[in-house]
Motif scaffolding. Structure first.
Motif, short mmCIF file in Angstrom:
data_model
loop_
_atom_site.label_atom_id
_atom_site.label_comp_id
_atom_site.label_asym_id
_atom_site.label_seq_id
_atom_site.Cartn_x
_atom_site.Cartn_y
_atom_site.Cartn_z
N VAL A 77 10.24 -5.09 15.87
CA VAL A 77 11.52 -5.44 16.69
C VAL A 77 11.38 -4.91 18.01
O VAL A 77 12.26 -5.15 18.72
N CYS A 78 10.26 -4.32 18.42
CA CYS A 78 10.32 -3.91 19.79
C CYS A 78 10.42 -4.78 21.01
O CYS A 78 9.81 -5.82 21.06
N PRO A 79 11.34 -4.61 22.03
CA PRO A 79 11.48 -5.67 22.90
C PRO A 79 10.34 -5.47 24.02
O PRO A 79 10.40 -6.54 24.81
N ALA A 80 9.34 -4.74 23.98
CA ALA A 80 8.50 -4.58 24.78
C ALA A 80 7.56 -5.79 25.10
O ALA A 80 7.83 -6.59 23.83
N ARG A 81 6.91 -6.03 25.95
CA ARG A 81 6.37 -7.27 26.04
C ARG A 81 5.05 -7.29 25.07
O ARG A 81 4.35 -6.18 24.81
N GLN A 82 4.69 -8.49 24.40
CA GLN A 82 3.73 -8.55 23.34
C GLN A 82 2.20 -8.32 23.81
O GLN A 82 1.67 -8.78 24.67
N PRO A 83 1.68 -7.53 23.09
CA PRO A 83 0.26 -6.91 23.47
C PRO A 83 -0.73 -8.08 23.03
O PRO A 83 -0.27 -8.95 22.21
N LEU A 84 -1.89 -8.17 23.51
CA LEU A 84 -2.93 -9.13 23.20
C LEU A 84 -3.18 -8.48 21.55
O LEU A 84 -3.50 -7.71 21.32
N SER A 85 -3.70 -9.99 20.82
CA SER A 85 -3.77 -9.53 19.56
C SER A 85 -4.91 -8.77 19.12
O SER A 85 -5.25 -8.07 18.16
N ARG A 86 -6.14 -8.84 20.11
CA ARG A 86 -7.31 -8.08 19.62
C ARG A 86 -6.93 -6.67 19.99
O ARG A 86 -7.99 -5.77 19.55
N ASN A 87 -5.85 -6.53 20.77
CA ASN A 87 -5.59 -4.95 20.73
C ASN A 87 -4.70 -4.38 19.72
O ASN A 87 -4.16 -3.15 19.70
N VAL A 88 -4.19 -5.08 18.78
CA VAL A 88 -3.19 -4.84 17.84
C VAL A 88 -3.63 -4.42 16.54
O VAL A 88 -4.86 -4.89 16.02
N ARG A 89 -3.44 -3.12 15.91
CA ARG A 89 -3.72 -3.02 14.49
C ARG A 89 -2.42 -2.66 13.78
O ARG A 89 -1.45 -2.20 14.38
N TYR A 90 -2.49 -2.85 12.56
CA TYR A 90 -1.13 -2.83 11.77
C TYR A 90 -1.17 -1.76 10.73
O TYR A 90 -2.34 -1.56 10.18
N TYR A 91 -0.20 -0.85 10.42
CA TYR A 91 -0.01 0.04 9.61
C TYR A 91 0.93 0.12 8.65
O TYR A 91 1.92 -0.35 9.05
N ARG A 92 1.12 0.67 7.56
CA ARG A 92 1.90 0.92 6.77
C ARG A 92 2.85 1.79 6.77
O ARG A 92 4.12 1.73 6.09
N SER A 93 2.68 2.72 7.74
CA SER A 93 3.67 3.77 7.81
C SER A 93 3.38 4.41 9.41
O SER A 93 2.23 4.29 9.79
N ALA A 94 4.63 5.21 9.76
CA ALA A 94 4.35 5.83 11.15
C ALA A 94 3.38 6.73 10.85
O ALA A 94 2.50 7.08 11.76
N ALA A 95 3.17 7.40 9.61
CA ALA A 95 2.38 8.35 9.73
C ALA A 95 0.84 7.89 9.75
O ALA A 95 -0.04 8.63 10.51
N ALA A 96 0.63 6.88 9.08
CA ALA A 96 -0.63 6.09 9.39
C ALA A 96 -1.02 5.83 10.78
O ALA A 96 -2.10 6.18 11.04
N ALA A 97 -0.05 5.40 11.64
CA ALA A 97 -0.32 5.06 12.89
C ALA A 97 -0.85 6.42 13.98
O ALA A 97 -1.53 6.29 14.43
N GLU A 98 0.05 7.43 13.49
CA GLU A 98 -0.07 8.75 14.11
C GLU A 98 -1.51 9.07 13.75
O GLU A 98 -2.23 9.68 14.73
N ALA A 99 -1.80 8.96 12.42
CA ALA A 99 -3.15 9.50 12.20
C ALA A 99 -4.36 8.71 12.97
O ALA A 99 -5.27 9.36 12.76
N ALA A 100 -3.97 7.41 13.28
CA ALA A 100 -5.12 6.62 13.81
C ALA A 100 -5.04 7.10 15.37
O ALA A 100 -5.87 6.45 16.12
N GLY A 101 -4.25 8.00 15.93
CA GLY A 101 -4.32 8.56 17.22
C GLY A 101 -3.33 7.82 17.86
O GLY A 101 -3.34 8.19 19.21
N HIS A 102 -2.34 7.16 17.46
CA HIS A 102 -1.16 6.47 18.15
C HIS A 102 0.04 7.18 18.51
O HIS A 102 0.33 8.24 17.40
N ARG A 103 0.79 7.38 19.60
CA ARG A 103 2.04 7.94 19.85
C ARG A 103 3.22 7.12 19.80
O ARG A 103 3.19 5.86 20.10
N PRO A 104 4.36 7.71 19.27
CA PRO A 104 5.54 6.67 19.11
C PRO A 104 5.86 6.10 20.37
O PRO A 104 5.98 6.73 21.51
N CYS A 105 6.52 4.82 20.27
CA CYS A 105 7.06 4.15 21.48
C CYS A 105 8.27 4.74 21.65
O CYS A 105 9.27 5.04 20.86
N LEU A 106 8.68 5.00 22.95
CA LEU A 106 9.80 5.46 23.38
C LEU A 106 10.93 4.28 23.64
O LEU A 106 12.35 4.71 23.84
#
Length: 214
Positions: free
Chosen positions: A44-73
């Protein structure tokens, strides 16, 4: 409207439709990692949609962080609702998550948690990997950081008090975990206005992948 899938069966096309629709039914069910920015968001993030080629989906916040991503502010993943995918036939994982939320892994071990649930630690870890894409310890670490982030946003407690209330064993461990998640110190984040950004990610060290173009 697409129904959210079981988290072990995430379908990229269905997740894409939910992302572009900003479908609230998927909020807390999936988390969106953006390789070009290193940030992960709620659907539901209101930010501009990224390109699909740059997107990966995760089952949990922990999985996203384990992949090296930081939380959106902006969309603040720490406020995402409790995922409905954790209920029903996933009752064991759901119960484990409730115990983790109550602090079972703040001072206890995964083995002790598994014993409370009547199964072995390896089996519990397999269930977490299957349904959430992350280990119990990683989920507990993310939940502690999320508790701390909510306290930073909603209270005037000192960082020492926040660390204790969030379940960290020490201020040092709190600072380290927060920096790993947000790429900045908790005191720096508190000083910034809502919606502000942490400093840019440091250049990748040798052997790390460089994010692709937007």
């Amino acid at each position: 409207m697409d129904l959210p899938p079981a988290p072990e069966d995430l379908d990229f096309a269905a997740c894409e439709r939910a992302r572009y629709a900003r479908d609230p039914a998927w909020d807390g069910v999936i988390f969106i990692g953006v390789r070009s920015t290193g940030i992960y968001c709620r659907p539901v993030c209101p930010a501009r949609q990224p390109l699909s080629r740059n997107v990966r989906y995760y089952r949990s916040a922990a999985a996203a962080e384990a992949a090296g991503h930081r939380p959106c502010l902006r969309c603040r993943p720490e406020t995402a609702p409790f995922s409905p995918a954790w209920n029903g036939t996933r009752s064991t994982v759901g119960r484990a998550l409730r115990l983790i939320e109550a602090g079972a892994l703040d001072t206890g071990t995964v083995a002790a948690l598994a014993e409370r649930l009547g199964l072995g630690p390896r089996h519990l870890t397999r269930l977490f990997e299957r349904h959430l894409g992350a280990s119990p310890a990683a989920v507990a670490r993310t939940r502690r950081v999320q508790r701390a982030k909510r306290l930073i946003d909603t209270t005037h407690l000192t960082m020492t008090e926040i660390a204790a209330q969030a379940g960290f064993a020490s201020l040092r461990s709190f600072n380290a975990a927060f920096r790993a998640a947000y790429r900045c110190a908790p005191t720096d984040l508190r000083r910034k206005e809502r919606g502000g950004l942490c400093p840019p990610r440091p250049p990748p060290t040798r052997g790390q992948a460089t994010p692709g173009p937007a």
